[in-house]
Every structure is written in C-alpha cells, then in structure tokens.
Design a protein around this motif. Sequence first.
Motif, mmCIF file in Angstrom:
data_model
loop_
_atom_site.group_PDB
_atom_site.id
_atom_site.type_symbol
_atom_site.label_atom_id
_atom_site.label_comp_id
_atom_site.label_asym_id
_atom_site.label_seq_id
_atom_site.Cartn_x
_atom_site.Cartn_y
_atom_site.Cartn_z
ATOM 1 N N TRP A 60 0.861 -1.185 0.000
ATOM 2 C CA TRP A 60 0.000 0.000 0.000
ATOM 3 C C TRP A 60 0.889 1.224 0.000
ATOM 4 N N ARG A 61 0.437 2.278 -0.663
ATOM 5 C CA ARG A 61 1.158 3.557 -0.601
ATOM 6 C C ARG A 61 0.313 4.516 0.229
ATOM 7 N N ILE A 62 0.778 4.788 1.431
ATOM 8 C CA ILE A 62 -0.012 5.614 2.343
ATOM 9 C C ILE A 62 0.553 7.040 2.341
ATOM 10 N N GLY A 63 -0.309 8.004 2.086
ATOM 11 C CA GLY A 63 0.121 9.403 2.034
ATOM 12 C C GLY A 63 0.351 9.962 3.431
ATOM 13 N N ILE A 64 1.350 10.826 3.553
ATOM 14 C CA ILE A 64 1.588 11.521 4.829
ATOM 15 C C ILE A 64 1.161 12.969 4.639
ATOM 16 N N GLN A 65 0.184 13.363 5.439
ATOM 17 C CA GLN A 65 -0.407 14.682 5.315
ATOM 18 C C GLN A 65 0.661 15.785 5.381
ATOM 19 N N ASP A 66 0.554 16.758 4.466
ATOM 20 C CA ASP A 66 1.369 17.971 4.571
ATOM 21 C C ASP A 66 0.778 18.804 5.705
ATOM 22 N N PRO A 67 1.548 19.020 6.796
ATOM 23 C CA PRO A 67 0.975 19.716 7.958
ATOM 24 C C PRO A 67 0.575 21.160 7.658
ATOM 25 N N PHE A 68 1.080 21.716 6.532
ATOM 26 C CA PHE A 68 0.812 23.128 6.239
ATOM 27 C C PHE A 68 -0.275 23.322 5.187
ATOM 28 N N GLN A 69 -0.812 22.227 4.663
ATOM 29 C CA GLN A 69 -1.796 22.336 3.582
ATOM 30 C C GLN A 69 -3.119 21.675 3.968
ATOM 31 N N THR A 129 -6.341 19.236 4.193
ATOM 32 C CA THR A 129 -6.425 17.784 4.347
ATOM 33 C C THR A 129 -6.432 17.109 2.977
ATOM 34 N N GLY A 130 -5.613 16.081 2.835
ATOM 35 C CA GLY A 130 -5.567 15.349 1.560
ATOM 36 C C GLY A 130 -4.381 15.760 0.701
ATOM 37 N N THR A 131 -3.620 16.797 1.128
ATOM 38 C CA THR A 131 -2.393 17.163 0.404
ATOM 39 C C THR A 131 -1.235 16.438 1.086
ATOM 40 N N TYR A 132 -0.530 15.611 0.331
ATOM 41 C CA TYR A 132 0.515 14.801 0.941
ATOM 42 C C TYR A 132 1.906 15.348 0.649
ATOM 43 N N MET A 133 2.779 15.284 1.663
ATOM 44 C CA MET A 133 4.169 15.712 1.461
ATOM 45 C C MET A 133 5.086 14.499 1.297
ATOM 46 N N GLY A 134 4.539 13.332 1.622
ATOM 47 C CA GLY A 134 5.341 12.122 1.511
ATOM 48 C C GLY A 134 4.449 10.908 1.342
ATOM 49 N N VAL A 135 5.080 9.826 0.945
ATOM 50 C CA VAL A 135 4.357 8.570 0.776
ATOM 51 C C VAL A 135 5.172 7.464 1.411
ATOM 52 N N ILE A 136 4.474 6.553 2.068
ATOM 53 C CA ILE A 136 5.194 5.429 2.666
ATOM 54 C C ILE A 136 4.617 4.123 2.117
ATOM 55 N N ASP A 137 5.502 3.197 1.779
ATOM 56 C CA ASP A 137 5.069 1.895 1.248
ATOM 57 C C ASP A 137 5.058 0.884 2.374
ATOM 58 N N ILE A 138 3.900 0.284 2.620
ATOM 59 C CA ILE A 138 3.822 -0.693 3.714
ATOM 60 C C ILE A 138 2.808 -1.801 3.399
ATOM 61 N N ALA A 139 2.935 -2.897 4.126
ATOM 62 C CA ALA A 139 1.922 -3.950 4.100
ATOM 63 C C ALA A 139 1.680 -4.361 5.540
ATOM 64 N N ASP A 140 0.415 -4.599 5.871
ATOM 65 C CA ASP A 140 0.076 -5.092 7.200
ATOM 66 C C ASP A 140 0.642 -4.243 8.334
ATOM 67 N N LYS A 141 0.400 -2.956 8.299
ATOM 68 C CA LYS A 141 0.949 -2.062 9.328
ATOM 69 C C LYS A 141 -0.060 -0.971 9.677
ATOM 70 N N ALA A 142 0.141 -0.430 10.874
ATOM 71 C CA ALA A 142 -0.607 0.757 11.277
ATOM 72 C C ALA A 142 0.274 1.974 11.023
ATOM 73 N N VAL A 143 -0.325 3.029 10.489
ATOM 74 C CA VAL A 143 0.393 4.285 10.249
ATOM 75 C C VAL A 143 -0.440 5.387 10.913
ATOM 76 N N VAL A 144 0.043 5.876 12.030
ATOM 77 C CA VAL A 144 -0.776 6.799 12.830
ATOM 78 C C VAL A 144 -0.065 8.142 12.978
ATOM 79 N N THR A 145 -0.781 9.211 12.657
ATOM 80 C CA THR A 145 -0.173 10.548 12.731
ATOM 81 C C THR A 145 -0.852 11.416 13.770
ATOM 82 N N SER A 146 -0.048 12.108 14.563
ATOM 83 C CA SER A 146 -0.548 13.177 15.428
ATOM 84 C C SER A 146 -0.006 14.474 14.855
#
Length: 347
Positions: free
Chosen positions: A219-228, A230-247
């Motif tokens: 899966w390619r999970i987007g990482i939210q751009d904190p300055f833009q 919601t839905g604008t991504y500054m990065g992408v992470i490739d993972i399988a079977d994982k939790a990706v949690v952002t504060s």
Amino acid sequence: MKRKKSMVLAIFILLSTFFCLSCHRSLEVVTDSQYMLDTYLQISIWTDNKDKGQKLIKKCFDRIKEIEEKMSVHVEDSEVSRINRNAGNKFITVSRDTEYVLNKASYYAALTDGAFDPTIGYLVKLWGIGTPNEKIPLSSEIDEALKYIDYKRLSKSKKNNHQFRLDKSGMYLDLGGIAKGYAADEVRKILIDHGVKHAVINLGGNVLALGQKVDGSEWRIGIQDPFQATGTYMGVIDIADKAVVTSGNYERYFTKNNHRYHHILNPNTGYPSENGIVSCTIVADSSTDADALSTGVYVLGIQKGLDLVGKLKDVECILVTKDRKVYLSSGIKEKVEIVDDTFKRVE
Ligand code: AMP
Ligand code: MG
C-alpha cells in the motif's frame, strides 16, 4: 514420459495463473464512512461479495460504536466517565476493552516518562480546543490543572484486574490519544475473522492497512502535509500489514495573536506541545501502540522521540518540523518518499 510430465506442469501453471488472475479480478472494493470518535472514519475492504462486504463494514462500525460508548468522555455513562465521576473515591469495574486500553495507556505513559498521559483530561477541558469554550487559560489555572495530571495515580485494584480508580478527586481520564488506535485494531480482528485479506481502515488519520494490495504490491499511504489542506501529501510510505498513525498540530486548534494553540498538550508545561515538531507519524504492527506513541513522541521532541523509537522493535517514525525538516527513524528511510521538495530530509 518426460515430455508428458512437463506438459502437465505447463497446464498446471497456466491454470493456476488463470485462477489467480480471475480471483483478483473478482475482488471489488466496498467503502463506507461514518462520523464517530469525534472524527471521520472510513473502511474499505476488497471482497467477492459486495452485499456481504457492506454488512461486514456495518458490523465494524457497530464495534467502534461499542468502544466509543465504553471509552468516550462525551458519553455520560461510559466506563471512563464513571471512573472520572468517582475520582478520589471508589474503584470502578470495567470491560475487557477498557481494561486493555487503560493498561496500554499506563504502559505508554511510563515508557514516555509521562509525555503521553491518559490523565490529561483536566487540562483538555480547561483549554477546550475544538469546542465553543476554547480559550487560553490563565497561568494560575494551568498551575492548578497540573496538580490533577499524573498517570501514576491511575490505580488498578489489587483484588480485581478489571477495576480502576483515579486516586484524587478532580482527576480526569481522556483516552483521545489512544482509543482510535484500539478501535482500528479491533476492526482488523473482525475483518480477519471474516476472511478479508485486503483492507484499509482509516479512523481520522489512524490508518491500518490489512495485508497488501490485491495485486500483491505494498500500500502507498500518504503523509499529510501539515501546512496544507487535508488530503495534500508531502510524503508517501510503502507498507503492508501495518498501522500508520499521525498526530499533528493541524488536526484541532485555534489561532490567537498569530499563534496556533493545538490539541496535543504537554503534561509538564500545561501548554500545547512546542518543540519544533508539527507532525509525528508512527508505523507499527499495532494501531493501539502507534496511537499512544504518536502522541507521546510528538510531546517528547525530536531527539528523545527518535531515541525512544530506536529502542523499540518494529516501530518506526517520521517527524516533520515547523521549518520543514523531515526526520526518519533508521528502519524506515528506504520506505519513505518525500514528494514535495520544499521539505528536506535530515540524514
Ligand atoms: P492524537 O491525535 O492521537 O495525538 O491525540 C490527541 C488527543 O489526545 C487530544 O485531543 C486529547 O484528547 C488527548 N491528549 C492531548 N495531549 C495528550 C497527551 N500529552 N497525552 C495523552 N493524551 C493527550
Ligand atoms: Mg495518538
């Protein structure tokens, strides 16, 4: 004889490829969303039966509702509200769900030396961020609030594992930093029990990806751009079977005199955490763990946060700072792609 064997083998490979492709083709995605746990929830599953898939997602939302009813401070009769009402008084018997989350919360509070603290509730109410009563408290009010925050004073009964108490009247639990993570883990259990192999559970930024994509890739999970937005991504992470949690400080806040007052509070100072970090993403196997850590590492700060994550097995983090620097823990450097070059990786 040899020729016959290889022909059988060739037919077998052809047939299995055909079945494999057709089984991929017959999986369709079913998605549904709801507003619960103070946030927008979305579940997508890949299924060969859309009706059954829809019913299964409903079952997942019912389970989340059940968790909310046990753990929300906004539900008057939740188990957590009962503990809060009886602070300084008696032990309250809770369900296995709440017991599990309170144990995890205490564990992560100790591990982060109180940067994550489930007894933050008094302070959360005082600031009222995201409510009609949000305000900058007086410093005397902050000093008073700090007297009611101490995870060591969340006690478990020695006689009964299911009973908890806050030791001082006025103390107030708030599981907003961990409950969504637990809900996502519980949804994953239901999906696995029903044979689902590919799913994405997104509980307000707490993403849990089950398995890999239908085609076998990550899966390619987007990482939210904190300055833009919601839905604008500054990065992408490739993972399988994982939790990706952002504060992030962009999730809930108000602005006064050009300053952003956000919802991740530092239990030491009583003010929103200010250490340069604007978003902290944790990647882990369990979403409960990732949720508690995303809040805790955010408050710990860059160095202490990276040091802690470095010591934990199968836990990684991505920290984004106010000055657009990106810090990655050592095990994740290859998996993250920064898609906006105004952000700079710190090597
Ligand atoms: P998260 O979005 O997971 O970082 O959680 C933030 C929420 O957790 C806030 O809205 C509060 O309800 C609660 N919270 C805020 N600061 C803390 C803290 N230092 N430790 C634990 N929970 C917190
Ligand atoms: Mg959290």
